[in-house]
Scaffold this motif. Structure first.
Motif, PDB file in Angstrom:
ATOM      1  N   HIS A  49       5.287   8.014  47.637  1.00 45.11           N
ATOM      2  CA  HIS A  49       4.244   7.269  46.946  1.00 45.11           C
ATOM      3  C   HIS A  49       2.886   7.542  47.576  1.00 45.11           C
ATOM      4  N   ASP A  50       2.520   6.762  48.612  1.00 47.13           N
ATOM      5  CA  ASP A  50       1.165   6.806  49.146  1.00 47.13           C
ATOM      6  C   ASP A  50       1.137   6.628  50.650  1.00 47.13           C
ATOM      7  N   ALA A  51       0.034   7.093  51.254  1.00 47.03           N
ATOM      8  CA  ALA A  51      -0.197   6.930  52.678  1.00 47.03           C
ATOM      9  C   ALA A  51      -0.643   5.499  52.962  1.00 47.03           C
ATOM     10  N   ALA A  94       7.670  -1.735  45.811  1.00 46.97           N
ATOM     11  CA  ALA A  94       7.056  -1.960  44.501  1.00 46.97           C
ATOM     12  C   ALA A  94       6.714  -0.608  43.890  1.00 46.97           C
ATOM     13  N   GLY A  95       6.224  -0.650  42.657  1.00 48.03           N
ATOM     14  CA  GLY A  95       5.879   0.579  41.954  1.00 48.03           C
ATOM     15  C   GLY A  95       6.376   0.531  40.528  1.00 48.03           C
ATOM     16  N   PRO A  96       6.128   1.576  39.767  1.00 42.62           N
ATOM     17  CA  PRO A  96       6.477   1.545  38.342  1.00 42.62           C
ATOM     18  C   PRO A  96       7.974   1.501  38.073  1.00 42.62           C
ATOM     19  N   PHE A  97       8.795   1.879  39.066  1.00 45.19           N
ATOM     20  CA  PHE A  97      10.247   1.872  38.881  1.00 45.19           C
ATOM     21  C   PHE A  97      10.923   0.883  39.816  1.00 45.19           C
ATOM     22  N   GLY A  98      10.149  -0.106  40.304  1.00 46.03           N
ATOM     23  CA  GLY A  98      10.711  -1.171  41.110  1.00 46.03           C
ATOM     24  C   GLY A  98      10.672  -0.941  42.603  1.00 46.03           C
TER      25      GLY A  98
END
Length: 236
Positions: A92-94, A42-46
């Motif tokens: 992205h993220d940890a 997931a995320g802003p670009f899918g």
């Protein structure tokens, strides 16, 4: 594929310019032993790779415009064991949904997982762990330079992560040596011979989507930090 913003990503650089490797985290082809680690879905670009490929292209372009020999690499560090002034892996993220910066630490190896990247990482293979490519060492000198670069990235990225830009997830700063092993024992650190090696967790999918969509301020922060680090190392 790295998504680059036009011809600046291919700008000529002076002979002898410092080489900086910029990795789009989780982008195919991925590292043997970690092929199932495809990143957030997931995320802003899918997906996470939609973000990391865009960000990597913009960081490369900014560094090359500044006269630095920035080169892109996918998840499988290419070429294996390449030398350079820095290696920057973009993500992205940890786990837990926080942003932060990790760096290579001396005296340890990379993580091992079940098969091609399943389960919890540990410092030695599981029965059935997929083979890894040969590892490169992380010396105390590499750790010192990596920490310097990590501190600079963290300072500038933290300043860019404002509520006005949509940053909502927690900020972890520079990961401690005994912190999240995915950030300190990252396999990419053991596939390059770059003098400094860091991993950037820019923001959490979902909570930080509005911020992550603003790729340019993030690229600017990372590129400025790399340039600052290179200037500091040149003075030593």
């Amino acid at each position: 594929m790295i998504v680059a913003p036009g011809p600046a990503a291919h700008a000529a650089v002076p002979a002898g310019a410092p080489i900086v490797w910029v990795q789009a985290g989780h982008a195919a082809p991925r590292e043997p032993g970690y092929r199932l680690q495809t990143g957030a879905g997931a995320g802003p670009f899918g997906a996470e790779t939609g973000f990391t490929t865009r960000l990597a292209g913009r960081v490369v372009a900014r560094l090359r415009a500044a006269g630095i020999d920035a080169r892109a690499t996918p998840g499988r560090v290419t070429p294996l064991g390449a030398r350079g002034a820095a290696f920057v892996s973009l993500h992205h993220d940890a786990p837990g949904g926080r942003a932060g910066v990790g760096h290579a630490i001396a005296g340890t190896g990379e993580n091992w997982y079940r098969g091609e990247g399943l389960g919890a990482g540990r410092p030695h293979p599981y029965p059935g762990s997929a083979p890894h490519r040969p590892a490169t060492p992380v010396t105390p000198a590499v750790e010192r330079r990596s920490r310097d670069l990590a501190l600079r990235v963290a300072s500038l990225l933290r300043a860019a992560r404002t509520p006005a830009r949509g940053a909502r997830a927690p900020w972890g700063g520079v990961e401690p040596r005994d912190g999240n092993p995915r950030m300190t024992r990252y396999h990419g650190f053991h596939r390059t011979r770059a003098s400094a090696r860091v991993l950037v967790e820019a923001g959490a999918a979902g909570a930080d989507d509005a911020f992550l969509r603003r790729v340019d301020p993030i690229a600017a922060a990372v590129a400025r930090a790399v340039r600052s680090h290179l200037r500091a190392m040149a003075r030593r």
